[in-house]
Design an enzyme around this catalytic site. Structure first.
Site, PDB file in Angstrom:
ATOM      1  N   SER A 179       0.803  -1.223   0.000  1.00  0.00           N
ATOM      2  CA  SER A 179       0.000   0.000   0.000  1.00  0.00           C
ATOM      3  C   SER A 179       0.836   1.273   0.000  1.00  0.00           C
ATOM      4  O   SER A 179       0.329   2.344  -0.347  1.00  0.00           O
ATOM      5  CB  SER A 179      -0.945   0.019   1.209  1.00  0.00           C
ATOM      6  OG  SER A 179      -0.223   0.177   2.418  1.00  0.00           O
ATOM      7  N   LYS A 205       0.557   4.492   6.911  1.00  0.00           N
ATOM      8  CA  LYS A 205       0.013   5.324   5.825  1.00  0.00           C
ATOM      9  C   LYS A 205       0.606   6.726   5.922  1.00  0.00           C
ATOM     10  O   LYS A 205       1.337   7.052   6.843  1.00  0.00           O
ATOM     11  CB  LYS A 205      -1.521   5.420   5.909  1.00  0.00           C
ATOM     12  CG  LYS A 205      -2.239   4.082   6.015  1.00  0.00           C
ATOM     13  CD  LYS A 205      -2.065   3.201   4.792  1.00  0.00           C
ATOM     14  CE  LYS A 205      -2.709   1.830   5.026  1.00  0.00           C
ATOM     15  NZ  LYS A 205      -2.437   0.902   3.917  1.00  0.00           N
TER      16      LYS A 205
END
Length: 202
Positions: A63, A112
């Site tokens: 990701s 993230k």
């Protein structure tokens, strides 16, 4: 009349010295006990260091490509996280890569990038139902650098800042990529592509 009040104290002092000498002799003659003593001394320091200082973690998944794990044929990236800036200073900056507890799955840690902070207006990406929102107080909007391959705020919404655990400082493994993380512009560029995709499909 003689004052004997000092005698018990002298006796206790002598007993203490003898006990210390016996302990030194014991630890000198027993390496395992000496190592245990050293561990007991340093363990609290190590715990404090990792809880409010710095910690090393391996990052799995795709990701955050191309910033992290750009080549899946190689071992996953090992990175250094700064907990001091988050846990103590409460310093959050747009563009920082952070680790945080998943708001959906207890005990799961995610990594993230901070896209928006309280008061910011953010253009969301699929599958988030609203095209735009204002990040509420005490929250952040967090996304992966690979926006279409990321479990992030576009799935579960703004994340409470209380769940943010640490800020990524640098890659320490593999050695050929060791150093400070890639430019913050990487996340910006990939997000622009994703925003253009949403505009084209809606």
């Amino acid at each position: 009349m003689h004052n004997n009040l000092g005698r018990p104290f002298r006796s206790a002092s002598q007993l203490l010295r003898n006990a210390r000498k016996s302990w030194r002799d014991l630890t000198t003659s027993t390496p395992a006990l000496r190592y245990a003593q050293s561990a007991a001394f340093w363990l609290p320091t190590a715990i404090v260091f990792t809880q409010v200082g710095y910690t090393v973690r391996a990052v799995a998944g795709t990701s955050m490509q191309p910033t992290l794990n750009p080549d899946l044929s190689r071992p996953r990236d090992v990175v250094l996280f700064d907990r001091w800036s988050i846990v103590v200073r409460r310093k959050y900056e747009r563009g920082d890569i952070v680790s945080f507890m998943s708001p959906q799955e207890y005990g799961k840690m995610l990594v993230k990038r901070i896209v928006a902070l309280p008061g910011d207006t953010v253009k969301t990406l699929p599958p988030y139902p609203e095209k735009e929102l204002v990040v509420p107080e005490g929250h952040a909007w967090l996304e992966g650098d690979a926006p279409f391959n990321s479990e992030d705020s576009n799935h579960f919404g703004p994340v409470p800042l209380a769940l943010v655990d640490a800020k990524l400082l640098r890659v320490i493994w593999p050695l050929d990529r060791a150093g400070v993380i890639a430019s913050r512009s990487v996340g910006t560029q990939t997000r622009r592509v994703a925003e253009a995709f949403r505009s084209w499909t809606t």
